[in-house]
Scaffold this active site. Structure first.
Site, PDB file in Angstrom:
ATOM      1  N   ASP A 113      -8.566   3.192   0.669  1.00  0.00           N
ATOM      2  CA  ASP A 113      -8.042   2.050   1.423  1.00  0.00           C
ATOM      3  C   ASP A 113      -7.355   2.589   2.664  1.00  0.00           C
ATOM      4  O   ASP A 113      -6.457   3.434   2.558  1.00  0.00           O
ATOM      5  CB  ASP A 113      -7.050   1.262   0.570  1.00  0.00           C
ATOM      6  CG  ASP A 113      -7.638   0.869  -0.781  1.00  0.00           C
ATOM      7  OD1 ASP A 113      -8.828   0.514  -0.798  1.00  0.00           O
ATOM      8  OD2 ASP A 113      -6.917   0.933  -1.794  1.00  0.00           O
ATOM      9  N   ASP A 155      -9.758 -10.704  -7.566  1.00  0.00           N
ATOM     10  CA  ASP A 155      -8.469 -10.032  -7.455  1.00  0.00           C
ATOM     11  C   ASP A 155      -7.472 -10.774  -8.328  1.00  0.00           C
ATOM     12  O   ASP A 155      -7.294 -11.998  -8.191  1.00  0.00           O
ATOM     13  CB  ASP A 155      -7.979 -10.023  -6.007  1.00  0.00           C
ATOM     14  CG  ASP A 155      -8.781  -9.072  -5.130  1.00  0.00           C
ATOM     15  OD1 ASP A 155      -9.684  -8.388  -5.663  1.00  0.00           O
ATOM     16  OD2 ASP A 155      -8.502  -9.006  -3.920  1.00  0.00           O
TER      17      ASP A 155
END
Length: 248
Positions: free
Chosen positions: A129, A8
């Protein structure tokens, strides 16, 4: 069945967040390309990369870091975060990505996802998500009233390569994957599902290899790898053994 190590990116560095909160970022490596090489040397076969700044900005922010990752590893790379147009998708695929992950645009403009699948077959994944069972967008900053399965079913037959399902309430806090919700989604659609959010130990890897979970394409691991809670060799050995069983 694949274990995807995660990188990330925030401000050009490799970080992990807790519950998707940009203010709770822990830097694990200031050199994402070196981290990509390390994952390849450990035996991983894929790499999952997210441009966190890009997810909030709606456009690529950490492009230089992603390019460095692509130069550093021979492994296929999938990227999500801020990719919102066909031109953007085409540009990234030309730069060497194996797969592009579309999240917010899958909610805002599903027709674009369908067109992308037609134009770039096998190269488009959808990122779903969820928080409390509802889909979140714009870097998880905005909630919708859209259910996870409802969104996933919009793309049945479109040619989506995979759905990456992240439980935001578990992301980065090592509480274990939300198997109930993940398997419910996997059973509801024919698109392969990748589990994300909360992977904590080898127990999650073992669960992924059980018959009920064998429709899954795999799972993504971040903090558990970085914190040493999962030994890469042990995890990959488990997956290889499971693959042998599936072949038999």
């Amino acid at each position: 069945m694949i274990l995807f190590p995660a990188i990330d990116l925030k401000d050009g560095q490799c970080v992990r967040l807790k519950l998707g909160d940009m203010e709770q970022a822990t830097v694990y490596n200031s050199d994402p390309a070196a981290q990509a090489r390390a994952f390849e040397e450990q035996g991983f076969e894929w790499l999952h990369v997210v441009d966190l700044n890009g997810a909030f900005a709606g456009e690529t922010v950490n492009g230089d870091a992603v390019d460095a990752i692509l130069r550093a590893t021979k492994n296929p790379v999938q990227l999500g975060g801020g990719i919102r147009t066909l031109d953007h998708i085409e540009n990234w695929l030309a730069r060497g990505l194996k797969r592009v992950i579309l999240g917010t645009v899958a909610v805002r403009d599903p027709a674009l996802v369908i067109e992308a699948c037609r134009k770039f077959p096998g190269r488009i994944a959808v990122g779903i998500d969820a928080k409390g069972g509802k889909v979140a967008v714009e870097g998880w900053a905005e909630a919708s009233e859209l259910g996870v399965i409802e969104l996933a079913r919009r793309f049945e037959g479109a040619g989506v390569a995979a759905i990456i399902y992240t439980d935001i309430d578990r992301d980065g806090i090592l509480t274990g994957i939300n198997w109930a919700a993940t398997l419910e989604l996997s059973d509801a659609v024919s698109i392969p599902v990748i589990a994300s959010g909360g992977l904590a130990s080898l127990d999650d890897i073992r669960r992924m290899t059980e018959p009920e979970a064998q429709k899954l394409e795999g799972a993504i691991s971040g903090r558990a790898l970085y914190d040493g809670r999962i030994d890469p060799k042990e995890a990959l050995d488990l997956i290889r053994e499971a693959r042998k069983g599936m072949i038999r």
